[in-house]
Design a protein around this motif. Structure first.
Motif, PDB file in Angstrom:
ATOM      1  N   ASN A 131       0.832  -1.199   0.000  1.00 10.45           N
ATOM      2  CA  ASN A 131       0.000   0.000   0.000  1.00 10.45           C
ATOM      3  C   ASN A 131       0.874   1.258   0.000  1.00 10.45           C
ATOM      4  O   ASN A 131       1.976   1.258   0.560  1.00 10.45           O
ATOM      5  CB  ASN A 131      -0.901   0.007   1.237  1.00 10.45           C
ATOM      6  N   GLY A 156      -6.946  -4.568  -2.649  1.00 10.67           N
ATOM      7  CA  GLY A 156      -6.148  -3.730  -1.763  1.00 10.67           C
ATOM      8  C   GLY A 156      -6.887  -2.469  -1.370  1.00 10.67           C
ATOM      9  O   GLY A 156      -7.746  -1.966  -2.108  1.00 10.67           O
ATOM     10  N   ASP A 158      -5.665   0.242  -1.511  1.00 12.28           N
ATOM     11  CA  ASP A 158      -5.234   1.245  -2.493  1.00 12.28           C
ATOM     12  C   ASP A 158      -6.023   1.146  -3.792  1.00 12.28           C
ATOM     13  O   ASP A 158      -5.668   1.777  -4.789  1.00 12.28           O
ATOM     14  CB  ASP A 158      -3.735   1.102  -2.775  1.00 12.28           C
ATOM     15  N   TRP A 180      -7.240   5.601  -5.111  1.00 16.50           N
ATOM     16  CA  TRP A 180      -7.216   5.866  -3.671  1.00 16.50           C
ATOM     17  C   TRP A 180      -7.020   7.354  -3.371  1.00 16.50           C
ATOM     18  O   TRP A 180      -7.431   7.842  -2.309  1.00 16.50           O
ATOM     19  CB  TRP A 180      -6.126   5.037  -2.990  1.00 16.50           C
ATOM     20  N   TYR A 185     -11.436   3.078  -2.118  1.00 22.21           N
ATOM     21  CA  TYR A 185     -10.633   1.983  -1.577  1.00 22.21           C
ATOM     22  C   TYR A 185     -11.512   0.730  -1.554  1.00 22.21           C
ATOM     23  O   TYR A 185     -12.732   0.816  -1.637  1.00 22.21           O
ATOM     24  CB  TYR A 185     -10.110   2.319  -0.185  1.00 22.21           C
TER      25      TYR A 185
END
Length: 594
Positions: A131, A156, A158, A180, A185
């Motif tokens: 991340n 993720g 991100d 992100w 997210y």
């Protein structure tokens, strides 16, 4: 002043994730490579063999049901820990264990993925996602992984989707789903369907327009993307009126895809849940606001939206409809119909009918917790009539029940085809109040809080301070009545439900840290075990070498921890336990060997 206070509060609740200088080649720490891995095919996902747990909810229908029956109402009291594995991480662990032919995969906060021997608990490998170092999110959690072929797919925080080698954890390819930097997210577990991996981002509270994206499982390339808020010339766009302070509200209208959906492999139709509107105040975005707070059906090949059921129009309460409805047969007017059922965050349980073309028809809705915002539901459409006194509006302080966390939040309900009952992890008696405002200082989709309310001014309280909150309810699908209810007292129930062919219902998620087994027919508590921390992840069941196991990951955090502390501080009776330890651990239980 309000914006500064809001940013200070967000700074205290958001989690900043630090990533080292790891590259794609060294993100996985291999303890032992998996030498004999059984690839996951569409046929295996359709069959949902109870020896495995290949999907977030056990099968595509979303039942949270295991056909294993070695553990029964007669012997469940003999369950003992088979093994325990500490994740070494804090925060909220919300992912079910995914089990494939004796190999277990568990995703964690901070986007780690663990591969373990499902029989012994020994570690094969650990993946630690890279991340961005300055990434901050509201919900630092992961709700599971998807399996396809010889790959593990992990989303993720991100906004990425990552294809990992199931044998080593090495990342093979990556797709960028959400940005992100604007507040998108991913917390949802991906879902594998027909060679595609489906997942969508969170971020409605930051003014992000929700969508579901299909990624090719082999190449990590986009197959299609469908927005939950329709744009110009798309069906439903007319439900976003240009009147009001935000004429282009559809561009940042919310509708996040918080949770994985369900699938009908025979009809080849997807069913997905769509989150809350953004900002939270509906008077700032006039109209019904499709497909916010809805269940939608979709074509898995193209992503086309085929049908919908909107549970409440112009959502103003943050009652996200994030969990997809279960697929099951329902009796209606003496006939058996292909149905859908969904206990919604607004506190109503819905019976719906689905047709082969993807249409969704309302049959009936009943409250399972107290709701003071709805006066009634239209008997033909399910459209609610509102009490204006309990609808949040700009510039007004409004109280409403259930609270913004709803009569049931993200935890999964369960359906047992043997008992004909659906089991709901409910929260009764929790209400809240807050004052809405028009945020003219913040740009939507800028990565900053943009809900039109100040979390620092949110008040959460019990409607009756003397009464409890958390419940486990059992509803008969066909009589449409409550068969039994278990009251947990002064605690919320943040635990998903698992039910089995052995006549058991498993549920955790309470602040006493207990994992409990109930008789599926009567609701009698048959067994309970104190975990190291409250478990807010789904329990699952699987089999290795002819032995049935029950697995659950404990690890308190995120909304469960925050609401518990707030209600403990406000409790007038002193009965609320606000001191719940944290720390992630995978617990696996089995009957003693003969």
């Amino acid at each position: 002043m309000r914006c500064m206070a809001q940013r200070r509060l967000l700074g205290s609740v958001a989690v900043l994730l630090f990533a080292g200088s790891a590259t794609a080649q060294d993100l996985s720490r291999v303890n032992k490579e998996i030498s004999d891995y059984n690839p996951v095919t569409q046929e295996r996902l359709n069959a949902a063999d109870p020896s495995d747990w290949l999907l977030p909810k056990g099968n595509y229908q979303g039942w949270m049901y295991s056909g294993l029956e070695q553990i029964t109402a007669e012997n469940v009291s003999q369950l003992t820990p088979a093994w325990v594995y500490s994740t070494g991480l804090d925060s909220g662990h919300q992912a079910p264990a995914i089990v494939n032919d004796g190999v277990m995969f568990v995703s964690t906060p901070y986007n780690h993925v663990l591969a373990l021997d499902a029989k012994t608990g020994s570690l094969y490998w650990r993946y630690e996602h890279d991340n961005p170092p300055d990434l901050g999110v509201m919900h630092n959690t992961s709700r599971g992984v998807a399996l396809w072929g010889d790959r593990v797919f992990a989303a993720g925080l991100d906004g990425t989707l990552n294809a990992l080698d199931a044998k080593t954890g090495q990342r093979l390819c990556q797709a960028s789903i959400g940005d992100w930097e604007i507040g998108a997210y991913i917390t949802s577990a991906p879902l594998a369907v027909e060679g595609k991996i489906l997942v969508g981002p969170s971020g409605g509270e930051f003014g992000v327009r929700g969508f579901l994206e299909a990624t090719d499982a082999e190449t990590c390339e986009q197959a299609w993307r469908t927005y939950s808020v329709p744009g110009p010339d798309e069906p439903g766009h007319e439900t976003w009126k240009p009147e009001g302070p935000r004429p282009d509200a559809w561009k940042y209208g919310g509708g996040s895809m918080w949770m994985p959906g369900n699938y009908d492999p025979e009809a080849k139709k997807l069913y997905w849940g769509v989150g809350n509107g953004s900002p939270w105040l509906g008077d700032q975005r006039p109209g019904d606001n499709l497909y916010v707070a809805s269940s939608i059906s979709m074509d898995p090949e193209t992503g086309e939206i085929l049908g919908h059921m909107q549970y409440h129009f112009n959502d103003s309460w943050d009652w996200a409809a994030m969990n997809a409805p279960m697929l099951l047969d329902i009796e209606q007017d003496g006939q058996t119909v292909t149905g859908l059922m969904s206990p919604q965050r607004n506190g109503y349980l819905y019976w719906l009918e689905r047709n082969p073309e993807g249409g969704i028809t309302y049959l009936e809705g009943k409250p399972f917790v107290y709701n003071d915002a709805f006066v009634s539901l239209d008997q033909d459409t399910g459209r609610p009539t509102y009490d204006p006194a309990h609808v949040p509006t700009t510039g007004n302080k409004v109280e409403y029940c259930p609270s913004l966390w709803g009569g049931k939040n993200y935890p999964y309900e369960a359906y047992n085809p043997q008992t004909g009952m659906i089991y709901i992890p409910a929260n009764e008696n929790v209400c809240n109040s807050w004052t809405g405002f028009l945020d003219e200082d913040t740009e939507p989709a800028s990565g900053q809080w943009w809900a039109g309310m100040d979390l620092a001014e949110l008040k959460v309280f019990l409607r009756d301070p003397q009464e409890g909150v958390g419940q486990l309810q059992a509803w008969n699908v066909n009589t449409r009545e409550v068969e039994w209810t278990h009251e947990f007292g002064k605690t919320m129930n943040w635990g998903s439900v698992l039910t089995t062919a052995g006549g058991i219902v498993f549920n955790a998620g309470t602040n006493d840290r207990m994992l409990r087994a109930f008789d599926a027919e009567s609701g009698e508590v048959l067994w309970e075990f104190p975990l190291n921390s409250a478990a807010i992840s789904p329990p699952v069941s699987y089999e290795v070498d002819g032995k049935q196991y029950i697995a659950i990951t404990a690890g308190y955090g995120v909304d469960a921890q925050w609401t518990n502390s707030v209600l403990a501080d406000a409790d007038e009776t002193g009965e609320w336990n606000g001191d719940v330890p944290v720390g992630g651990a995978i617990w696996v239980f089995a009957l003693p060997d003969a």
